[in-house]
Design a protein around this motif. Structure first.
Motif, PDB file in Angstrom:
ATOM      1  N   PRO A   3       0.820  -1.221   0.000  1.00 52.81           N
ATOM      2  CA  PRO A   3       0.000   0.000   0.000  1.00 52.81           C
ATOM      3  C   PRO A   3       0.849   1.265   0.000  1.00 52.81           C
ATOM      4  O   PRO A   3       0.488   2.265  -0.633  1.00 52.81           O
ATOM      5  N   GLU A   4       1.996   1.220   0.697  1.00 57.02           N
ATOM      6  CA  GLU A   4       2.851   2.400   0.777  1.00 57.02           C
ATOM      7  C   GLU A   4       3.396   2.805  -0.595  1.00 57.02           C
ATOM      8  O   GLU A   4       3.483   3.997  -0.920  1.00 57.02           O
ATOM      9  N   LEU A   5       3.749   1.815  -1.425  1.00 55.34           N
ATOM     10  CA  LEU A   5       4.250   2.124  -2.767  1.00 55.34           C
ATOM     11  C   LEU A   5       3.141   2.718  -3.643  1.00 55.34           C
ATOM     12  O   LEU A   5       3.376   3.655  -4.422  1.00 55.34           O
ATOM     13  N   ILE A   6       1.939   2.174  -3.497  1.00 55.95           N
ATOM     14  CA  ILE A   6       0.827   2.710  -4.282  1.00 55.95           C
ATOM     15  C   ILE A   6       0.509   4.129  -3.839  1.00 55.95           C
ATOM     16  O   ILE A   6       0.233   5.006  -4.665  1.00 55.95           O
ATOM     17  N   ARG A  29     -11.386  -0.865  -8.228  1.00 60.87           N
ATOM     18  CA  ARG A  29     -11.200  -2.155  -8.907  1.00 60.87           C
ATOM     19  C   ARG A  29     -10.285  -1.998 -10.124  1.00 60.87           C
ATOM     20  O   ARG A  29      -9.519  -2.915 -10.452  1.00 60.87           O
ATOM     21  N   ASP A  30     -10.366  -0.822 -10.791  1.00 55.22           N
ATOM     22  CA  ASP A  30      -9.494  -0.578 -11.941  1.00 55.22           C
ATOM     23  C   ASP A  30      -8.044  -0.371 -11.490  1.00 55.22           C
ATOM     24  O   ASP A  30      -7.103  -0.839 -12.138  1.00 55.22           O
ATOM     25  N   LEU A  31      -7.878   0.348 -10.378  1.00 52.40           N
ATOM     26  CA  LEU A  31      -6.529   0.538  -9.841  1.00 52.40           C
ATOM     27  C   LEU A  31      -5.943  -0.790  -9.368  1.00 52.40           C
ATOM     28  O   LEU A  31      -4.737  -1.025  -9.502  1.00 52.40           O
ATOM     29  N   SER A  32      -6.795  -1.657  -8.823  1.00 55.76           N
ATOM     30  CA  SER A  32      -6.281  -2.951  -8.352  1.00 55.76           C
ATOM     31  C   SER A  32      -5.767  -3.784  -9.524  1.00 55.76           C
ATOM     32  O   SER A  32      -4.773  -4.500  -9.399  1.00 55.76           O
ATOM     33  N   VAL A  33      -6.442  -3.677 -10.673  1.00 57.39           N
ATOM     34  CA  VAL A  33      -5.974  -4.377 -11.870  1.00 57.39           C
ATOM     35  C   VAL A  33      -4.669  -3.756 -12.361  1.00 57.39           C
ATOM     36  O   VAL A  33      -3.718  -4.468 -12.712  1.00 57.39           O
ATOM     37  N   GLU A  34      -4.595  -2.432 -12.376  1.00 57.62           N
ATOM     38  CA  GLU A  34      -3.379  -1.750 -12.841  1.00 57.62           C
ATOM     39  C   GLU A  34      -2.162  -2.141 -12.008  1.00 57.62           C
ATOM     40  O   GLU A  34      -1.096  -2.441 -12.556  1.00 57.62           O
ATOM     41  N   VAL A  41      -5.927  -3.608  -0.906  1.00 54.92           N
ATOM     42  CA  VAL A  41      -4.615  -2.949  -0.874  1.00 54.92           C
ATOM     43  C   VAL A  41      -4.739  -1.522  -1.409  1.00 54.92           C
ATOM     44  O   VAL A  41      -4.157  -0.579  -0.867  1.00 54.92           O
ATOM     45  N   VAL A  42      -5.528  -1.365  -2.480  1.00 53.41           N
ATOM     46  CA  VAL A  42      -5.757  -0.025  -3.033  1.00 53.41           C
ATOM     47  C   VAL A  42      -6.503   0.842  -2.019  1.00 53.41           C
ATOM     48  O   VAL A  42      -6.159   2.013  -1.810  1.00 53.41           O
ATOM     49  N   SER A  43      -7.523   0.268  -1.370  1.00 52.56           N
ATOM     50  CA  SER A  43      -8.285   1.025  -0.368  1.00 52.56           C
ATOM     51  C   SER A  43      -7.363   1.530   0.727  1.00 52.56           C
ATOM     52  O   SER A  43      -7.461   2.687   1.165  1.00 52.56           O
ATOM     53  N   ARG A  44      -6.464   0.665   1.177  1.00 55.46           N
ATOM     54  CA  ARG A  44      -5.540   1.070   2.239  1.00 55.46           C
ATOM     55  C   ARG A  44      -4.555   2.125   1.747  1.00 55.46           C
ATOM     56  O   ARG A  44      -4.187   3.048   2.486  1.00 55.46           O
ATOM     57  N   GLY A  60     -21.533   6.804  -4.437  1.00 55.01           N
ATOM     58  CA  GLY A  60     -22.114   7.123  -5.730  1.00 55.01           C
ATOM     59  C   GLY A  60     -21.247   8.019  -6.587  1.00 55.01           C
ATOM     60  O   GLY A  60     -21.515   8.177  -7.786  1.00 55.01           O
ATOM     61  N   ARG A  61     -20.200   8.626  -6.003  1.00 56.47           N
ATOM     62  CA  ARG A  61     -19.348   9.532  -6.782  1.00 56.47           C
ATOM     63  C   ARG A  61     -17.900   9.078  -6.821  1.00 56.47           C
ATOM     64  O   ARG A  61     -17.073   9.691  -7.494  1.00 56.47           O
ATOM     65  N   GLY A  62     -17.576   8.011  -6.091  1.00 52.31           N
ATOM     66  CA  GLY A  62     -16.218   7.511  -6.099  1.00 52.31           C
ATOM     67  C   GLY A  62     -15.254   8.416  -5.360  1.00 52.31           C
ATOM     68  O   GLY A  62     -15.640   9.174  -4.470  1.00 52.31           O
ATOM     69  N   THR A  63     -13.990   8.343  -5.746  1.00 53.01           N
ATOM     70  CA  THR A  63     -12.934   9.127  -5.109  1.00 53.01           C
ATOM     71  C   THR A  63     -12.510  10.255  -6.039  1.00 53.01           C
ATOM     72  O   THR A  63     -12.202  10.015  -7.207  1.00 53.01           O
TER      73      THR A  63
END
Length: 247
Positions: A3-6, A29-34, A41-44, A60-63
């Motif tokens: 998570p720290e690297l991301i 989910r797209d970042l997790s694939v990337e 891990v992306v959430s963290r 409803g609006r994401g990040t």
């Protein structure tokens, strides 16, 4: 990839304008694939950026990246109470159904959990809402005021424990890595924090996890899923190289 690297990569993209003010980040989910990692891990990785205000999430609006030119004050307890009261009144939260968890509501309104609990308190006092142990809070049905909605598997300690055990077994949580925080797991499973604690307790007793400095870590030696390390290196090298080229 950790998570720290991301977090480092996302912070760099914020700094160089890849994610500019007012823009929306790709879905988790797209970042997790990337990045070649599980979604948690992306959430963290995004959490520390949200904590300092570099990112903001809402249901409803994401990040999104905040735009200083259009920032509005966060709602207070009274405003959230009125919004929830309105949703109960118009049927958005129908009688006899479960309310979203406090963690989910906190993410929607961009506030801390204590603010949500404060907003729920008067509604519970008026018997519009009621809480049932670790199962959560529900909208009271005037026709059956003492009858809670049917239970959902995702709200039980046994179900959460089963999923965590599977993730420890299949390497989703590699040995020595920290599990998502209780708050993150609460939001994922839509349960109260103490449900997560109760689900983790037998795993700790069996030696599958251990605690250190208020974090829970995977303990069982499991082989890391193949391909993650090479993918992590490729993504990181590409981002950092791009940063050097534009320096």
């Amino acid at each position: 990839m950790t998570p720290e690297l991301i977090t480092k990569i996302i912070r760099k993209r914020l700094a160089d304008g890849t994610y500019g003010p007012g823009t929306q980040l790709p879905a988790e989910r797209d970042l997790s694939v990337e990045f070649g990692v599980p979604k948690w891990v992306v959430s963290r990785a995004l959490r520390p950026l949200k904590d300092i205000g570099d990112l903001h999430s809402s249901v409803g609006r994401g990040t999104r990246v905040p735009d200083p030119q259009s920032l509005v004050p966060l709602p207070g307890i009274r405003e959230i109470e009125q919004t929830l009261r309105s949703r109960i009144g118009d049927g958005t939260y129908a009688a006899g159904t479960w309310l979203p968890s406090a963690a989910t509501l906190a993410a929607e309104f961009g506030v801390v959990l204590s603010t949500i609990h404060g907003a729920l308190a008067p509604l519970k006092g008026e018997k519009l809402l009621a809480s049932l142990g670790t199962l959560g809070t529900y909208v009271v049905d005037p026709q059956q005021p003492g009858v809670p909605p049917p239970d959902r598997a995702s709200r039980t300690v046994a179900y959460v424990g089963k999923v965590l055990r599977e993730r420890l077994s299949d390497g989703t949580y590699p040995p020595g890595s920290p599990l998502p925080t209780n708050a993150e797991l609460s939001a994922e499973f839509d349960v109260a924090s103490n449900t997560i604690s109760r689900a983790i307790s037998p795993l700790r007793a069996e030696g599958l996890v251990f605690s250190r400095l208020r974090r829970v870590y995977a303990a069982r030696p499991i082989t890391e899923p193949p391909g993650l390390a090479s993918n992590a290196t490729r993504v990181l090298d590409g981002d950092l190289k791009g940063g050097l080229d534009h320096a």
